[in-house]
Motif scaffolding. Structure first.
Motif, mmCIF file in Angstrom:
data_model
loop_
_atom_site.group_PDB
_atom_site.id
_atom_site.type_symbol
_atom_site.label_atom_id
_atom_site.label_comp_id
_atom_site.label_asym_id
_atom_site.label_seq_id
_atom_site.Cartn_x
_atom_site.Cartn_y
_atom_site.Cartn_z
ATOM 1 N N PHE A 189 0.861 -1.185 0.000
ATOM 2 C CA PHE A 189 0.000 0.000 0.000
ATOM 3 C C PHE A 189 0.896 1.233 0.000
ATOM 4 N N PRO A 190 1.259 1.767 -1.196
ATOM 5 C CA PRO A 190 2.104 2.974 -1.241
ATOM 6 C C PRO A 190 1.313 4.198 -0.768
ATOM 7 N N LEU A 191 1.905 4.997 0.100
ATOM 8 C CA LEU A 191 1.212 6.188 0.586
ATOM 9 C C LEU A 191 0.849 7.138 -0.543
ATOM 10 N N ALA A 192 1.680 7.176 -1.587
ATOM 11 C CA ALA A 192 1.399 8.082 -2.705
ATOM 12 C C ALA A 192 0.061 7.773 -3.361
ATOM 13 N N SER A 193 -0.394 6.520 -3.271
ATOM 14 C CA SER A 193 -1.683 6.154 -3.861
ATOM 15 C C SER A 193 -2.856 6.717 -3.074
ATOM 16 N N TYR A 194 -2.583 7.258 -1.900
ATOM 17 C CA TYR A 194 -3.634 7.811 -1.035
ATOM 18 C C TYR A 194 -3.341 9.278 -0.743
ATOM 19 N N ARG A 195 -2.748 9.940 -1.746
ATOM 20 C CA ARG A 195 -2.416 11.366 -1.686
ATOM 21 C C ARG A 195 -1.556 11.689 -0.469
ATOM 22 N N ASP A 196 -0.715 10.739 -0.084
ATOM 23 C CA ASP A 196 0.207 10.913 1.042
ATOM 24 C C ASP A 196 -0.520 11.222 2.348
ATOM 25 N N ARG A 197 -1.767 10.765 2.440
ATOM 26 C CA ARG A 197 -2.557 11.010 3.653
ATOM 27 C C ARG A 197 -2.819 9.677 4.348
ATOM 28 N N PRO A 198 -2.139 9.417 5.461
ATOM 29 C CA PRO A 198 -2.301 8.131 6.153
ATOM 30 C C PRO A 198 -3.740 7.844 6.566
ATOM 31 N N GLU A 199 -4.513 8.890 6.864
ATOM 32 C CA GLU A 199 -5.896 8.644 7.282
ATOM 33 C C GLU A 199 -6.718 8.029 6.153
ATOM 34 N N ARG A 200 -6.435 8.415 4.905
ATOM 35 C CA ARG A 200 -7.114 7.791 3.764
ATOM 36 C C ARG A 200 -6.748 6.316 3.663
ATOM 37 N N LEU A 201 -5.474 6.022 3.852
ATOM 38 C CA LEU A 201 -5.026 4.636 3.800
ATOM 39 C C LEU A 201 -5.691 3.821 4.895
ATOM 40 N N ARG A 202 -5.726 4.340 6.106
ATOM 41 C CA ARG A 202 -6.339 3.592 7.213
ATOM 42 C C ARG A 202 -7.822 3.334 6.949
ATOM 43 N N ARG A 203 -8.505 4.291 6.324
ATOM 44 C CA ARG A 203 -9.923 4.103 6.011
ATOM 45 C C ARG A 203 -10.111 2.952 5.029
ATOM 46 N N VAL A 204 -9.237 2.880 4.027
ATOM 47 C CA VAL A 204 -9.310 1.784 3.061
ATOM 48 C C VAL A 204 -9.043 0.449 3.740
ATOM 49 N N LEU A 205 -8.039 0.398 4.614
ATOM 50 C CA LEU A 205 -7.724 -0.850 5.304
ATOM 51 C C LEU A 205 -8.896 -1.305 6.170
ATOM 52 N N ARG A 206 -9.528 -0.365 6.878
ATOM 53 C CA ARG A 206 -10.695 -0.734 7.702
ATOM 54 C C ARG A 206 -11.827 -1.252 6.823
ATOM 55 N N ASP A 207 -12.087 -0.555 5.721
ATOM 56 C CA ASP A 207 -13.188 -0.970 4.844
ATOM 57 C C ASP A 207 -12.956 -2.361 4.267
ATOM 58 N N ARG A 208 -11.701 -2.702 4.056
ATOM 59 C CA ARG A 208 -11.385 -4.019 3.495
ATOM 60 C C ARG A 208 -11.231 -5.092 4.570
ATOM 61 N N GLY A 209 -11.304 -4.698 5.824
ATOM 62 C CA GLY A 209 -11.171 -5.674 6.901
ATOM 63 C C GLY A 209 -9.742 -6.106 7.170
ATOM 64 N N ILE A 210 -8.750 -5.320 6.725
ATOM 65 C CA ILE A 210 -7.336 -5.645 6.948
ATOM 66 C C ILE A 210 -6.918 -5.045 8.280
ATOM 67 N N ARG A 211 -6.351 -5.869 9.147
ATOM 68 C CA ARG A 211 -5.994 -5.412 10.492
ATOM 69 C C ARG A 211 -4.511 -5.547 10.794
ATOM 70 N N ALA A 212 -3.708 -6.142 9.917
ATOM 71 C CA ALA A 212 -2.276 -6.322 10.149
ATOM 72 C C ALA A 212 -1.500 -5.362 9.239
ATOM 73 N N VAL A 213 -0.622 -4.554 9.832
ATOM 74 C CA VAL A 213 0.099 -3.521 9.094
ATOM 75 C C VAL A 213 1.590 -3.619 9.393
ATOM 76 N N LEU A 214 2.396 -3.619 8.333
ATOM 77 C CA LEU A 214 3.846 -3.518 8.459
ATOM 78 C C LEU A 214 4.313 -2.219 7.816
ATOM 79 N N LEU A 215 5.073 -1.426 8.552
ATOM 80 C CA LEU A 215 5.672 -0.222 7.994
ATOM 81 C C LEU A 215 6.969 -0.624 7.312
ATOM 82 N N GLY A 216 6.997 -0.457 5.982
ATOM 83 C CA GLY A 216 8.126 -0.990 5.226
ATOM 84 C C GLY A 216 8.973 0.060 4.560
ATOM 85 N N PHE A 217 9.260 -0.106 3.307
ATOM 86 C CA PHE A 217 10.285 0.660 2.627
ATOM 87 C C PHE A 217 9.866 2.115 2.442
#
Length: 361
Positions: free
Chosen positions: A126-154
């Protein structure tokens, strides 16, 4: 085909016996389904019953199993199969080279995928750039998809703020990426690896070994590379102590040449910088005139060069173990006391060093 409860993997780590929904139901005198609906504030259950269930749950220390809860929510919401078993790899490489071109990153990612597969999970980037560099947008997508495991990577956009808002997620970190977020992490043991390389060079007869690394990568190591080297210098005779060459963003050959002429080392421990070609262009022969060992050798360097294998595939695998452990024990959000799992590397001989024992100093 939907995920079966029988496919949920066994917990990696349990923090004591888990109170079951049936025990709560027995304490209140209702069915387990009534407990489940009450804890979801289902309006079909009267408020008085819901309150009794909540009180009993709190008194008994009941916590819903995170995987079962996610699975049931997935079924109720009609989500696609696979969200429950997905680990989100958050990356931030916008406006720089892709992490997929970096050997170190590719080895770590191979470890992520391998270990995730062994535990019944898959890794999705999940590249942050795909969510306009806004982590809150990314978290909303993860919640909507039911994804609960997150690794902070490259990532290469160091300093970007992504730290808050992870209360609903089991989260861990890979290496020192996203350093401002205090999470459990797996990393290579930079102290051990540099000390190991220095010991091996000393045993080969080199006496004036110097560290040559970029500042950015030294920071990613937690500054352990330079710390290990400075500690090593304290134990050497004064004549063998050489200051490290820690290069800035765009190191030039001239800058290295000035350092080389001032210090005159007999060997180098190098990461990334093309110092061998710089020195050979000045007439030096490797390993005839000096030895070079590499930290975390590239694929090309692995063919013949001496240095450290950083066990980076295992570093990636250990990151998966950390996030799955937190998921299965319902440890959500940022930890109060983050842990680090450090993986030791090992020495590999090669054609860029020679045995100088017995040679004239």
């Amino acid at each position: 085909m939907r995920t079966s409860l029988r496919t949920v993997p066994a917990p990696v780590l349990w923090m004591g016996r888990r109170v079951t929904m049936r025990e709560v139901a027995n304490a209140v005198g209702v069915s387990p389904s009534t407990v489940s609906r009450s804890l979801r504030n289902d309006p079909r259950i009267g408020e008085a019953t819901r309150e009794r269930v909540r009180e009993a749950s709190q008194r008994l220390g009941y916590r819903p199993h995170p995987l079962v809860s996610a699975l049931m929510a997935q079924r109720r919401g009609g989500r696609e199969e696979g969200a429950l078993g997905t680990i989100a790899l958050v990356t931030d490489y916008r406006e720089t080279d892709s992490w997929t071109t970096k050997d170190v990153c590719r080895w770590e990612f191979a470890g992520l995928e391998q270990r995730a597969g062994e535990l019944g999970y898959r890794v999705e980037e999940f590249p942050l750039a795909s969510y306009r560099d806004r982590p809150e947008r990314l978290r909303r997508v993860l919640r909507d998809r039911g994804i609960r495991a997150v690794l902070l990577g490259f990532e290469r956009n160091r300093g970007r703020e992504v730290g808050g808002g992870w209360e609903d997620f089991a989260i861990a970190g890979l290496s020192a990426y996203f350093p401002e977020v205090r999470v459990d992490r797996s990393n290579f043991d930079g102290l051990f690896n540099v000390r190991l390389a220095l010991r091996e060079m000393r045993q080969l007869g080199y006496r004036r070994t110097a560290l040559v690394v970029p500042e950015t990568n030294n920071e990613i190591s937690g500054s352990y590379w330079s710390a290990a080297y400075q500690d090593w210098l304290r134990h050497l005779p004064p004549g063998d102590r050489i200051p490290p060459f820690v290069a800035g963003e765009a190191p030039e050959e001239r800058e290295f040449a000035r350092w080389w002429e001032q210090t005159e080392p007999d060997s180098l421990i190098v990461y990334k910088l093309p110092v061998q070609s710089w020195l050979e262009a000045r007439g030096y022969r490797v390993p005839g005139d000096l030895g070079i060992a590499y930290l975390y050798r590239t694929e090309r360097e692995r063919e013949s060069a001496a240095g450290i294998d950083g066990n980076l595939v295992q570093v990636g695998g250990a990151a998966v173990d950390l996030v799955v452990s937190r998921l299965l024990t319902h440890q959500l959000g940022l930890p109060g006391t983050p842990r680090q799992v450090l993986l030791e590397g090992f020495w590999c001989g090669g054609e860029t060093v020679r045995d100088r024992r017995g040679s004239d100093p």
